[in-house]
Each structure stands twice: as structure tokens, then as C-alpha cells.
Write a protein that holds these residues in place. Structure first.
Motif, short mmCIF file in Angstrom:
data_model
loop_
_atom_site.label_atom_id
_atom_site.label_comp_id
_atom_site.label_asym_id
_atom_site.label_seq_id
_atom_site.Cartn_x
_atom_site.Cartn_y
_atom_site.Cartn_z
N THR A 52 -22.30 -36.34 -8.66
CA THR A 52 -22.76 -37.51 -9.41
C THR A 52 -23.37 -38.56 -8.49
O THR A 52 -23.98 -39.51 -8.97
CB THR A 52 -21.59 -38.15 -10.19
N GLU A 53 -23.23 -38.40 -7.20
CA GLU A 53 -23.73 -39.38 -6.24
C GLU A 53 -24.99 -38.91 -5.51
O GLU A 53 -25.54 -39.64 -4.70
CB GLU A 53 -22.64 -39.71 -5.20
N LEU A 54 -25.40 -37.67 -5.76
CA LEU A 54 -26.64 -37.16 -5.20
C LEU A 54 -27.13 -36.00 -6.06
O LEU A 54 -26.38 -35.43 -6.85
CB LEU A 54 -26.47 -36.70 -3.75
N ARG A 55 -28.40 -35.70 -5.88
CA ARG A 55 -29.03 -34.58 -6.59
C ARG A 55 -29.19 -33.45 -5.60
O ARG A 55 -29.58 -33.67 -4.44
CB ARG A 55 -30.40 -35.03 -7.12
N VAL A 56 -28.88 -32.22 -6.03
CA VAL A 56 -28.99 -31.05 -5.16
C VAL A 56 -29.77 -29.96 -5.89
O VAL A 56 -29.41 -29.58 -7.01
CB VAL A 56 -27.59 -30.49 -4.79
N GLU B 207 -35.05 -38.23 0.37
CA GLU B 207 -34.66 -36.83 0.22
C GLU B 207 -34.42 -36.21 1.58
O GLU B 207 -35.03 -36.59 2.57
CB GLU B 207 -35.78 -36.01 -0.48
N VAL B 208 -33.50 -35.24 1.58
CA VAL B 208 -33.24 -34.43 2.76
C VAL B 208 -33.48 -32.99 2.35
O VAL B 208 -32.98 -32.53 1.31
CB VAL B 208 -31.80 -34.62 3.27
N VAL C 133 -36.93 -37.48 4.38
CA VAL C 133 -38.16 -38.12 3.95
C VAL C 133 -37.80 -39.41 3.20
O VAL C 133 -37.05 -39.37 2.23
CB VAL C 133 -38.99 -37.18 3.04
N PRO C 134 -38.35 -40.57 3.65
CA PRO C 134 -38.09 -41.82 2.94
C PRO C 134 -38.72 -41.83 1.56
O PRO C 134 -39.66 -41.08 1.29
CB PRO C 134 -38.74 -42.89 3.83
N ALA D 76 -32.67 -29.08 -1.35
CA ALA D 76 -33.18 -30.45 -1.40
C ALA D 76 -32.09 -31.35 -1.93
O ALA D 76 -31.51 -31.10 -3.00
CB ALA D 76 -34.41 -30.51 -2.30
N PHE D 77 -31.79 -32.41 -1.17
CA PHE D 77 -30.76 -33.37 -1.53
C PHE D 77 -31.43 -34.72 -1.73
O PHE D 77 -32.17 -35.18 -0.85
CB PHE D 77 -29.72 -33.51 -0.42
#
Length: 129
Positions: free
Chosen positions: A35-39, A60-61, A87-88, A108-109
Motif C-alpha cells: 500500500t506504500e509503493l507500486r510494484v 521510480e526504481v 528515475v526522478p 518497477a517500483f
């Protein structure tokens, strides 16, 4: 946020297509209980290029599970398997596969999530011109 840990085999998650291109994605956030990040797992077939975009307020990472290529502000970078790219939010990025026969796989996070896991906020595609 769940206090339980979770393990997901991406192969158990059905693939979908991004709405802006033909590239396949496996959305892992919900299955993980994140719930605190998208994967996402992004599967880039030979010749595919994802849509150049930014995310409004979301960095994103990307983790290269295989060797791959990422475009940053229009410049293509060759990324070795296992390398990590941050990536900012305001930087234009896209995943590419200029190989003839190798599938590129990325994790991708995105954090912080904007909106919800289902609707993670503005996906900004630059106008060509």
C-alpha cells in the motif's frame, strides 16, 4: 499497511497490457499487499518500446532482472542484469528492447504511490512535436 510479509511468484500473476503500448505487465502490488509503493514486473519483448513518460510526483526504481535498455530523457542506456536504476518524477523514461531475440524483464517500483494501487496517479505522456 499489512503487518504480514508476503511472497509472490510473478509467474502466478496474469499479464496485462499497458494502456499506452503493447508491452506486458504483471501488477504485483495488490498480490503483495503493498500500500506504500507500486510494484510491477514489466516484460519487454524484442522490438518493443514502452511509451516515454513521467509520473507526477512519483519517482521510480527499475531493477533489471535480465540485461535491458532504458531511455532516460531520450538517451538509451544499456543496463546489466541485476543493476538498479532510479528515475526522478520529472524525468522522461521508457523501457526498450532493441534486441532481436531476447526478452527483457524488469521490476518497477514506484513510491510514494500517488492515488491508489489501482490508479497510481498521473501518467504523463509528452506530446510529440
Amino acid at each position: 499497511m499489512s503487518r504480514e510479509f508476503s511472497v509472490v511468484d510473478p509467474e502466478d500473476v496474469p499479464t496485462e497490457q499497458f494502456t499506452t503500448c503493447e508491452t506486458s505487465v504483471r501488477k504485483l502490488s495488490e498480490r503483495l499487499g503493498a500500500t506504500e509503493l507500486r510494484v510491477n514486473q514489466v516484460i519487454v519483448q524484442p522490438g518493443e518500446v514502452t511509451t516515454p513518460h513521467t509520473h507526477d510526483g512519483q519517482e521510480e526504481v527499475f531493477v533489471a532482472m535480465t540485461e535491458g535498455q532504458i531511455g532516460i530523457e531520450g538517451t538509451v542506456h544499456e543496463i546489466a542484469a541485476g543493476n538498479v536504476v532510479r528515475v526522478p518524477p520529472e524525468t522522461t523514461r521508457n523501457l526498450r528492447n532493441h534486441s532481436d531475440d531476447e526478452t527483457h524483464v524488469w521490476l518497477a517500483f514506484g513510491a510514494p504511490p500517488v492515488g491508489s494501487v489501482e490508479d497510481f496517479g498521473a501518467y504523463v505522456v509528452e506530446e510529440e512535436g
